[in-house]
Design a protein around this motif. Structure first.
Motif, PDB file in Angstrom:
ATOM      1  N   VAL A 149       0.859  -1.184   0.000  1.00 16.30           N
ATOM      2  CA  VAL A 149       0.000   0.000   0.000  1.00 16.30           C
ATOM      3  C   VAL A 149       0.893   1.231   0.000  1.00 16.30           C
ATOM      4  O   VAL A 149       1.832   1.322   0.800  1.00 16.30           O
ATOM      5  CB  VAL A 149      -0.920   0.030   1.248  1.00 16.30           C
ATOM      6  CG1 VAL A 149      -1.634   1.375   1.367  1.00 16.30           C
ATOM      7  CG2 VAL A 149      -1.908  -1.118   1.209  1.00 16.30           C
ATOM      8  N   VAL A 150       0.614   2.169  -0.901  1.00 20.74           N
ATOM      9  CA  VAL A 150       1.328   3.447  -0.914  1.00 20.74           C
ATOM     10  C   VAL A 150       0.306   4.567  -0.787  1.00 20.74           C
ATOM     11  O   VAL A 150      -0.681   4.607  -1.528  1.00 20.74           O
ATOM     12  CB  VAL A 150       2.162   3.640  -2.193  1.00 20.74           C
ATOM     13  CG1 VAL A 150       2.910   4.975  -2.131  1.00 20.74           C
ATOM     14  CG2 VAL A 150       3.153   2.495  -2.374  1.00 20.74           C
ATOM     15  N   ILE A 151       0.545   5.457   0.154  1.00 19.36           N
ATOM     16  CA  ILE A 151      -0.331   6.602   0.399  1.00 19.36           C
ATOM     17  C   ILE A 151       0.349   7.862  -0.131  1.00 19.36           C
ATOM     18  O   ILE A 151       1.431   8.221   0.334  1.00 19.36           O
ATOM     19  CB  ILE A 151      -0.629   6.777   1.905  1.00 19.36           C
ATOM     20  CG1 ILE A 151      -1.117   5.461   2.529  1.00 19.36           C
ATOM     21  CG2 ILE A 151      -1.623   7.916   2.117  1.00 19.36           C
ATOM     22  CD1 ILE A 151      -2.409   4.943   1.984  1.00 19.36           C
ATOM     23  N   ASP A 152      -0.270   8.522  -1.104  1.00 17.58           N
ATOM     24  CA  ASP A 152       0.211   9.829  -1.567  1.00 17.58           C
ATOM     25  C   ASP A 152      -0.512  10.889  -0.754  1.00 17.58           C
ATOM     26  O   ASP A 152      -1.650  11.259  -1.049  1.00 17.58           O
ATOM     27  CB  ASP A 152      -0.064  10.003  -3.061  1.00 17.58           C
ATOM     28  CG  ASP A 152       0.207  11.428  -3.556  1.00 17.58           C
ATOM     29  OD1 ASP A 152       0.712  12.260  -2.774  1.00 17.58           O
ATOM     30  OD2 ASP A 152      -0.110  11.706  -4.736  1.00 17.58           O
ATOM     31  N   LEU A 184       3.157  11.644  -6.668  1.00 16.50           N
ATOM     32  CA  LEU A 184       2.457  10.554  -7.332  1.00 16.50           C
ATOM     33  C   LEU A 184       3.429   9.682  -8.123  1.00 16.50           C
ATOM     34  O   LEU A 184       3.317   8.450  -8.129  1.00 16.50           O
ATOM     35  CB  LEU A 184       1.372  11.106  -8.243  1.00 16.50           C
ATOM     36  CG  LEU A 184       0.474  10.079  -8.937  1.00 16.50           C
ATOM     37  CD1 LEU A 184      -0.148   9.121  -7.927  1.00 16.50           C
ATOM     38  CD2 LEU A 184      -0.611  10.776  -9.742  1.00 16.50           C
ATOM     39  N   LEU A 185       4.409  10.303  -8.767  1.00 17.33           N
ATOM     40  CA  LEU A 185       5.427   9.532  -9.475  1.00 17.33           C
ATOM     41  C   LEU A 185       6.217   8.667  -8.494  1.00 17.33           C
ATOM     42  O   LEU A 185       6.554   7.511  -8.788  1.00 17.33           O
ATOM     43  CB  LEU A 185       6.366  10.461 -10.240  1.00 17.33           C
ATOM     44  CG  LEU A 185       5.798  11.059 -11.532  1.00 17.33           C
ATOM     45  CD1 LEU A 185       6.756  12.099 -12.092  1.00 17.33           C
ATOM     46  CD2 LEU A 185       5.534   9.968 -12.567  1.00 17.33           C
ATOM     47  N   SER A 186       6.515   9.213  -7.331  1.00 23.59           N
ATOM     48  CA  SER A 186       7.203   8.437  -6.306  1.00 23.59           C
ATOM     49  C   SER A 186       6.340   7.266  -5.859  1.00 23.59           C
ATOM     50  O   SER A 186       6.823   6.136  -5.717  1.00 23.59           O
ATOM     51  CB  SER A 186       7.547   9.326  -5.115  1.00 23.59           C
ATOM     52  OG  SER A 186       8.229   8.597  -4.117  1.00 23.59           O
ATOM     53  N   SER A 203      -3.252   4.841  -2.725  1.00 20.89           N
ATOM     54  CA  SER A 203      -4.386   5.585  -2.184  1.00 20.89           C
ATOM     55  C   SER A 203      -3.981   7.045  -2.065  1.00 20.89           C
ATOM     56  O   SER A 203      -2.916   7.360  -1.522  1.00 20.89           O
ATOM     57  CB  SER A 203      -4.786   5.010  -0.824  1.00 20.89           C
ATOM     58  OG  SER A 203      -5.926   5.645  -0.307  1.00 20.89           O
ATOM     59  N   ILE A 204      -4.833   7.935  -2.565  1.00 17.14           N
ATOM     60  CA  ILE A 204      -4.444   9.342  -2.710  1.00 17.14           C
ATOM     61  C   ILE A 204      -5.381  10.255  -1.926  1.00 17.14           C
ATOM     62  O   ILE A 204      -6.416  10.700  -2.429  1.00 17.14           O
ATOM     63  CB  ILE A 204      -4.441   9.768  -4.202  1.00 17.14           C
ATOM     64  CG1 ILE A 204      -3.634   8.771  -5.045  1.00 17.14           C
ATOM     65  CG2 ILE A 204      -3.892  11.178  -4.353  1.00 17.14           C
ATOM     66  CD1 ILE A 204      -3.706   9.032  -6.536  1.00 17.14           C
TER      67      ILE A 204
END
Length: 351
Positions: free
Chosen positions: A243-246, A254-256, A268-269
Motif C-alpha cells: 500500500v502506498v499513500i500519496d 504521485l510519481l514516487s 491511495s491518494i
C-alpha cells in the motif's frame, strides 16, 4: 448587526484577522457553533498560495471543534451547550452517492472556508460558524475514555482522511509506504499501525516530520539523502510496498508512489490534486495490476470509528501539533505553515 473576529483571505499570501458579520441560522437543519479550537490545514494553503482562486474576503478554515449555542428546529442529535466536532465536508445525505456510501462525492458537496466553488460556506477560523445539515455533519463529544478536544478536532478532517486512505485498501500484514510526512501523512501512518500493517515507511525531506514519523513506529526515509525507491525495496525484500499513500497531492509525489508500489498493490491518494492531467507510467501500473483510489475523503463515514479509537487510546493525533497560537496571530501562523516551519498549527479564537 452582530460581528465577530475571523481569519479572512484578502488575496493570495495575504491573510488578516478582521471583524466580519456573525453568521446566523437560516435553515432548520443548521446549528450555530461557538468555535473553541480551529486548525490550519494543508488544503487551506491552496487558496493561500493562489492554487485555488477564491473571491475576496472569504473566511477560511474547515477544521474546528466548538460549543453549540443555537440549534435549528429540525436538529435532533445535538443541543445547546453540547461540544461537537464538524466534518469539513458537508453532504446532503440523500443523493445517489450519499446513498451508496460516498458522501465525499455528494452531488451537493460543500466545504467550509473554500468559497463559492465549494458551496459558499463561511469557514471555521472564526469565533462562530454555522454548520449545515448538523445531524449528519456534527458529532457530539464526550469526556469518556482517552483523548482530548485537540485529538477530536482532527476527526473532522486530517485524522479521518488519513484513516480512510489506509483503511479502504489495507489487508492485515501489508507493508505501507506513506509519501509525505505532513499532518495527513502522519495520521495515515498512525492509522496503518492500528489497522494491522506489518511495516510502515514514511518518505519526506523535513527532518522534524521524519522524527515524528519514527516516534510513532514508522521507518523514516529522508528523500533528500536516500533514494526512496531503493530504501522501500530494501525494506520489503525487493517487492515494494503493498500500500502506498500519496499524502502530498503533487505530481512528484504521485510519481514516487508509482515507483514504490508492489505488483498487485494499491495507491491511495488523500492528497488534493487540481491539475487537469499528470504524466504517470500507466503501462507499468497496468502490468503490475496496481489499483488507484482517490477522491474527496468520505469524512462522515469514519468520524465515529476514529473517535472510538481515540477514546480507546489507539489514536492520538494531537501529538502532531507543533504550535498553539492565538487566532490574532493567524497572519504569522499561515506564513509559518506555508514555509514548513510548523507541522500543525492550532488557533485559539478567544485570543
Amino acid at each position: 448587526m452582530a460581528t465577530m473576529k475571523a481569519v479572512v483571505l484578502r488575496k493570495p499570501f495575504e491573510v488578516v484577522v478582521d471583524e466580519v458579520e456573525r453568521p446566523t441560522i437560516t435553515d432548520p437543519a443548521d446549528v450555530l457553533l461557538r468555535v473553541d479550537l480551529t486548525a490550519i490545514c494543508g488544503t487551506d494553503l491552496h487558496p493561500y498560495d493562489g492554487r485555488i482562486e477564491l473571491e475576496e474576503d472569504v473566511v477560511l478554515g474547515h477544521e474546528f471543534v466548538g460549543t453549540v449555542v443555537e440549534v435549528g428546529s429540525a436538529v435532533n442529535l445535538v443541543s445547546e451547550g453540547d461540544r461537537a466536532v464538524a466534518s469539513c465536508v458537508v453532504s446532503c445525505g440523500h443523493c445517489r452517492n450519499c446513498n451508496r456510501g460516498r458522501p465525499g462525492q455528494c452531488a451537493g458537496t460543500r466545504i467550509f472556508g473554500l468559497g463559492l466553488t465549494f458551496g459558499s460556506l463561511s469557514g471555521g477560523q472564526a469565533e462562530y460558524v454555522v454548520v449545515p445539515n448538523a445531524d449528519l455533519t456534527l458529532r457530539k463529544l464526550t469526556d469518556e475514555g482517552a483523548g482530548n478536544d485537540e485529538d477530536k478536532l482532527f476527526v473532522g478532517d486530517i485524522m479521518a482522511t488519513g484513516y480512510e486512505a489506509v483503511r479502504k485498501v489495507i489487508r492485515p500484514g501489508d507493508s505501507v509506504a506513506v509519501v509525505g510526512a505532513g499532518p495527513v501523512g502522519l495520521c495515515a501512518a498512525m492509522s496503518a499501525n492500528v489497522l494491522g500493517a506489518s511495516r510502515v515507511m514514511v518518505v519526506d525531506k523535513v527532518a522534524a516530520r521524519l522524527k515524528e514519523a519514527e516516534a510513532i513506529g514508522a521507518v523514516g526515509i529522508d528523500a533528500s539523502v536516500t533514494d526512496p525507491t531503493e530504501a522501500v525495496q530494501d525494506l520489503t525484500d525487493w517487492r515494494g510496498a503493498d500500500v502506498v499513500i500519496d499524502a502530498v497531492g503533487h505530481p512528484s509525489a504521485l510519481l514516487s508512489a508509482c515507483a514504490l508500489v508492489a505488483s498487485g498493490g494499491s495507491i491511495s491518494i488523500p492528497g488534493v490534486y487540481l491539475e487537469d492531467s499528470i504524466d504517470i507510467p500507466f503501462g507499468d501500473l497496468y502490468l503490475k495490476g496496481v489499483s488507484i483510489h482517490q477522491g474527496v475523503a468520505n469524512i462522515i463515514n469514519y468520524m465515529d470509528e476514529t473517535l472510538a479509537l481515540i477514546a480507546a487510546g489507539k489514536l492520538d493525533p494531537s501529538r502532531f501539533i507543533s504550535h498553539r497560537m492565538p487566532m490574532s496571530e493567524a497572519t504569522e501562523a499561515y506564513r509559518m505553515f506555508a514555509e514548513r516551519e510548523a507541522t500543525k498549527i492550532v488557533l485559539d479564537p478567544t485570543r
